[in-house]
Scaffold this motif. Structure first.
Motif, PDB file in Angstrom:
ATOM      1  N   THR A   1       0.844  -1.194   0.000  1.00 26.17           N
ATOM      2  CA  THR A   1       0.000   0.000   0.000  1.00 26.17           C
ATOM      3  C   THR A   1       0.876   1.240   0.000  1.00 26.17           C
ATOM      4  O   THR A   1       1.834   1.326   0.780  1.00 26.17           O
ATOM      5  CB  THR A   1      -0.912   0.025   1.247  1.00 26.17           C
ATOM      6  N   ALA A   2       0.541   2.205  -0.843  1.00 28.96           N
ATOM      7  CA  ALA A   2       1.323   3.437  -0.900  1.00 28.96           C
ATOM      8  C   ALA A   2       1.152   4.219   0.407  1.00 28.96           C
ATOM      9  O   ALA A   2       0.039   4.321   0.929  1.00 28.96           O
ATOM     10  CB  ALA A   2       0.875   4.289  -2.079  1.00 28.96           C
ATOM     11  N   PRO A   3       2.232   4.764   0.946  1.00 30.30           N
ATOM     12  CA  PRO A   3       2.146   5.505   2.209  1.00 30.30           C
ATOM     13  C   PRO A   3       1.602   6.913   2.007  1.00 30.30           C
ATOM     14  O   PRO A   3       1.729   7.503   0.941  1.00 30.30           O
ATOM     15  CB  PRO A   3       3.599   5.559   2.668  1.00 30.30           C
ATOM     16  N   ASP A   4       1.007   7.440   3.056  1.00 29.28           N
ATOM     17  CA  ASP A   4       0.595   8.844   3.080  1.00 29.28           C
ATOM     18  C   ASP A   4       1.740   9.679   3.654  1.00 29.28           C
ATOM     19  O   ASP A   4       2.508   9.211   4.502  1.00 29.28           O
ATOM     20  CB  ASP A   4      -0.652   9.029   3.952  1.00 29.28           C
ATOM     21  N   GLY A   5       1.839  10.915   3.209  1.00 29.10           N
ATOM     22  CA  GLY A   5       2.759  11.857   3.823  1.00 29.10           C
ATOM     23  C   GLY A   5       4.203  11.706   3.436  1.00 29.10           C
ATOM     24  O   GLY A   5       5.079  12.243   4.119  1.00 29.10           O
ATOM     25  N   LEU A   6       4.500  10.991   2.353  1.00 36.55           N
ATOM     26  CA  LEU A   6       5.884  10.849   1.929  1.00 36.55           C
ATOM     27  C   LEU A   6       6.114  11.399   0.521  1.00 36.55           C
ATOM     28  O   LEU A   6       7.027  10.957  -0.174  1.00 36.55           O
ATOM     29  CB  LEU A   6       6.318   9.375   1.981  1.00 36.55           C
ATOM     30  N   ALA A   7       5.305  12.343   0.110  1.00 36.47           N
ATOM     31  CA  ALA A   7       5.497  12.954  -1.212  1.00 36.47           C
ATOM     32  C   ALA A   7       6.819  13.735  -1.200  1.00 36.47           C
ATOM     33  O   ALA A   7       6.990  14.684  -0.444  1.00 36.47           O
ATOM     34  CB  ALA A   7       4.327  13.883  -1.535  1.00 36.47           C
ATOM     35  N   HIS A   8       7.746  13.297  -2.025  1.00 40.40           N
ATOM     36  CA  HIS A   8       9.074  13.908  -2.049  1.00 40.40           C
ATOM     37  C   HIS A   8       9.730  13.559  -3.365  1.00 40.40           C
ATOM     38  O   HIS A   8       9.542  12.452  -3.893  1.00 40.40           O
ATOM     39  CB  HIS A   8       9.911  13.388  -0.880  1.00 40.40           C
ATOM     40  N   GLU A   9      10.531  14.468  -3.898  1.00 35.87           N
ATOM     41  CA  GLU A   9      11.185  14.218  -5.183  1.00 35.87           C
ATOM     42  C   GLU A   9      12.178  13.065  -5.118  1.00 35.87           C
ATOM     43  O   GLU A   9      12.505  12.459  -6.139  1.00 35.87           O
ATOM     44  CB  GLU A   9      11.899  15.483  -5.662  1.00 35.87           C
ATOM     45  N   ARG A  10      12.656  12.736  -3.915  1.00 32.30           N
ATOM     46  CA  ARG A  10      13.607  11.636  -3.775  1.00 32.30           C
ATOM     47  C   ARG A  10      12.955  10.363  -3.224  1.00 32.30           C
ATOM     48  O   ARG A  10      13.643   9.432  -2.818  1.00 32.30           O
ATOM     49  CB  ARG A  10      14.780  12.048  -2.879  1.00 32.30           C
ATOM     50  N   PHE A  11      11.623  10.324  -3.227  1.00 31.44           N
ATOM     51  CA  PHE A  11      10.916   9.118  -2.780  1.00 31.44           C
ATOM     52  C   PHE A  11      10.144   8.516  -3.941  1.00 31.44           C
ATOM     53  O   PHE A  11       9.422   9.204  -4.653  1.00 31.44           O
ATOM     54  CB  PHE A  11       9.952   9.424  -1.638  1.00 31.44           C
ATOM     55  N   GLN A  12      10.303   7.212  -4.110  1.00 35.07           N
ATOM     56  CA  GLN A  12       9.588   6.483  -5.152  1.00 35.07           C
ATOM     57  C   GLN A  12       8.922   5.265  -4.528  1.00 35.07           C
ATOM     58  O   GLN A  12       9.599   4.384  -3.989  1.00 35.07           O
ATOM     59  CB  GLN A  12      10.538   6.039  -6.271  1.00 35.07           C
ATOM     60  N   PHE A  13       7.596   5.220  -4.596  1.00 34.52           N
ATOM     61  CA  PHE A  13       6.888   4.037  -4.101  1.00 34.52           C
ATOM     62  C   PHE A  13       6.911   2.954  -5.168  1.00 34.52           C
ATOM     63  O   PHE A  13       6.623   3.214  -6.337  1.00 34.52           O
ATOM     64  CB  PHE A  13       5.443   4.360  -3.724  1.00 34.52           C
ATOM     65  N   ILE A  14       7.266   1.746  -4.749  1.00 33.53           N
ATOM     66  CA  ILE A  14       7.297   0.585  -5.633  1.00 33.53           C
ATOM     67  C   ILE A  14       6.392  -0.488  -5.024  1.00 33.53           C
ATOM     68  O   ILE A  14       6.644  -0.958  -3.912  1.00 33.53           O
ATOM     69  CB  ILE A  14       8.728   0.022  -5.788  1.00 33.53           C
ATOM     70  N   GLU A  15       5.351  -0.856  -5.738  1.00 31.93           N
ATOM     71  CA  GLU A  15       4.445  -1.881  -5.213  1.00 31.93           C
ATOM     72  C   GLU A  15       5.158  -3.218  -5.126  1.00 31.93           C
ATOM     73  O   GLU A  15       5.806  -3.661  -6.083  1.00 31.93           O
ATOM     74  CB  GLU A  15       3.208  -1.997  -6.091  1.00 31.93           C
ATOM     75  N   CYS A  16       5.034  -3.875  -3.966  1.00 32.24           N
ATOM     76  CA  CYS A  16       5.726  -5.147  -3.766  1.00 32.24           C
ATOM     77  C   CYS A  16       5.093  -5.903  -2.603  1.00 32.24           C
ATOM     78  O   CYS A  16       4.780  -5.328  -1.561  1.00 32.24           O
ATOM     79  CB  CYS A  16       7.211  -4.909  -3.465  1.00 32.24           C
ATOM     80  N   ASP A  17       4.939  -7.205  -2.790  1.00 30.10           N
ATOM     81  CA  ASP A  17       4.553  -8.115  -1.720  1.00 30.10           C
ATOM     82  C   ASP A  17       5.752  -9.023  -1.473  1.00 30.10           C
ATOM     83  O   ASP A  17       6.052  -9.901  -2.289  1.00 30.10           O
ATOM     84  CB  ASP A  17       3.336  -8.940  -2.134  1.00 30.10           C
ATOM     85  N   VAL A  18       6.455  -8.794  -0.379  1.00 25.99           N
ATOM     86  CA  VAL A  18       7.707  -9.518  -0.141  1.00 25.99           C
ATOM     87  C   VAL A  18       7.488 -11.011   0.051  1.00 25.99           C
ATOM     88  O   VAL A  18       8.449 -11.790   0.022  1.00 25.99           O
ATOM     89  CB  VAL A  18       8.486  -8.948   1.069  1.00 25.99           C
ATOM     90  N   ARG A  19       6.253 -11.438   0.238  1.00 23.08           N
ATOM     91  CA  ARG A  19       5.974 -12.870   0.374  1.00 23.08           C
ATOM     92  C   ARG A  19       6.131 -13.605  -0.945  1.00 23.08           C
ATOM     93  O   ARG A  19       6.216 -14.835  -0.961  1.00 23.08           O
ATOM     94  CB  ARG A  19       4.550 -13.077   0.906  1.00 23.08           C
ATOM     95  N   SER A  20       6.166 -12.855  -2.031  1.00 23.42           N
ATOM     96  CA  SER A  20       6.246 -13.448  -3.363  1.00 23.42           C
ATOM     97  C   SER A  20       7.614 -13.199  -3.977  1.00 23.42           C
ATOM     98  O   SER A  20       8.027 -12.052  -4.146  1.00 23.42           O
ATOM     99  CB  SER A  20       5.160 -12.852  -4.272  1.00 23.42           C
ATOM    100  N   GLU A  21       8.309 -14.263  -4.347  1.00 25.20           N
ATOM    101  CA  GLU A  21       9.609 -14.136  -4.994  1.00 25.20           C
ATOM    102  C   GLU A  21       9.495 -13.374  -6.307  1.00 25.20           C
ATOM    103  O   GLU A  21      10.350 -12.532  -6.634  1.00 25.20           O
ATOM    104  CB  GLU A  21      10.193 -15.529  -5.239  1.00 25.20           C
ATOM    105  N   VAL A  22       8.426 -13.631  -7.050  1.00 25.22           N
ATOM    106  CA  VAL A  22       8.211 -12.944  -8.329  1.00 25.22           C
ATOM    107  C   VAL A  22       7.982 -11.457  -8.105  1.00 25.22           C
ATOM    108  O   VAL A  22       8.537 -10.605  -8.817  1.00 25.22           O
ATOM    109  CB  VAL A  22       7.022 -13.572  -9.083  1.00 25.22           C
ATOM    110  N   SER A  23       7.177 -11.110  -7.096  1.00 22.57           N
ATOM    111  CA  SER A  23       6.901  -9.708  -6.801  1.00 22.57           C
ATOM    112  C   SER A  23       8.167  -8.968  -6.396  1.00 22.57           C
ATOM    113  O   SER A  23       8.395  -7.815  -6.800  1.00 22.57           O
ATOM    114  CB  SER A  23       5.852  -9.595  -5.687  1.00 22.57           C
TER     115      SER A  23
END
Length: 231
Positions: A38-60
């Motif tokens: 889930t994308a976080p709130d309050g971290l809008a920044h030019e040096r922040f990039q949200f990457i969707e990932c479920d660490v339970r999945s090797e493919v993800s």
């Protein structure tokens, strides 16, 4: 390590320790790829990039790593394995699915993430991996057998890994927080900070302290406790 301009992959960025650590890293000038479901709130920044990932999945995890390299850059200076799952209950009443979920998140996830970044860190001869475990990984507790087992595993994994990669210039640190005021086990933090618990920002400050240690210093494990815990 001077964190200015360094690329950091941080899992479990949406809330709690992950959210606080992302904010602290950005304040130090780091470039943060925040992995989460889930994308976080309050971290809008030019040096922040949200990457969707479920660490339970090797493919993800592999897809998230490829997306990070495309969106953020080829180098990886820091990996913080923070994503975690805590489900409590007695062993004889514990669901097998819940047991697997904790191991998939807390143990398999860090393995997938480390395996993804290590080739690049070895090419660089530089890197720092931080695995967020728990003081529950140092002593067993009733109704926490599954969670304790996963965190004992993370500590063993971390100790083995630091011995494996230190000759490549890669640091590995296991951070073991005590009771933290987060969304752990479905709890919701109170409106006012609980002085008997660690705050996410305090754990984040400890993580930054470890990352900023001198180049020739390896801090392999850190226990972090509230000074005056509740009785």
């Amino acid at each position: 390590m001077d964190l200015t301009g360094k690329i950091v992959i941080l899992t479990g960025v949406s809330k709690g320790i992950g959210h606080a650590t992302a904010a602290a890293l950005l304040a130090k000038g780091a470039i943060v790829a925040g992995w989460g479901r889930t994308a976080p709130d309050g971290l809008a920044h030019e040096r922040f990039q949200f990457i969707e990932c479920d660490v339970r999945s090797e493919v993800s995890v592999q897809e998230a790593y490829e997306n990070t390299r495309r969106e953020v850059g080829q180098e990886v200076h820091v990996l913080i394995n923070n994503a975690g799952e805590g489900i409590m209950g007695p062993v004889d009443g514990f669901g097998a699915d819940d047991w697997r979920t904790m191991f998939d998140t807390n143990v398999h996830g860090p393995f997938y993430c480390c395996r993804a970044v290590l080739p690049q860190m070895k090419r660089q001869q530089l890197g720092h991996i931080i695995n967020v475990a728990s003081l529950a990984g140092t002593v067993g507790n009733e109704n926490m057998a599954g969670y304790c087992a996963t965190k004992f595993a993370v500590r063993g994994f971390s100790e083995s890994l630091f011995k494996e990669v230190r000759a490549d210039g890669i640091k590995v640190t296991c951070v073991n927080p005590g009771s933290v005021e987060t969304y752990f086990n479905g709890a919701t933090p109170g409106a006012a900070p609980n002085p008997r618990k660690l705050q996410p920002e305090e754990v984040a400050a400890t993580i930054l302290h470890v990352l900023e240690s001198p180049p020739g210093v390896l801090i392999s494990e850190v226990d972090v406790r509230p000074l005056q815990p509740g009785k």
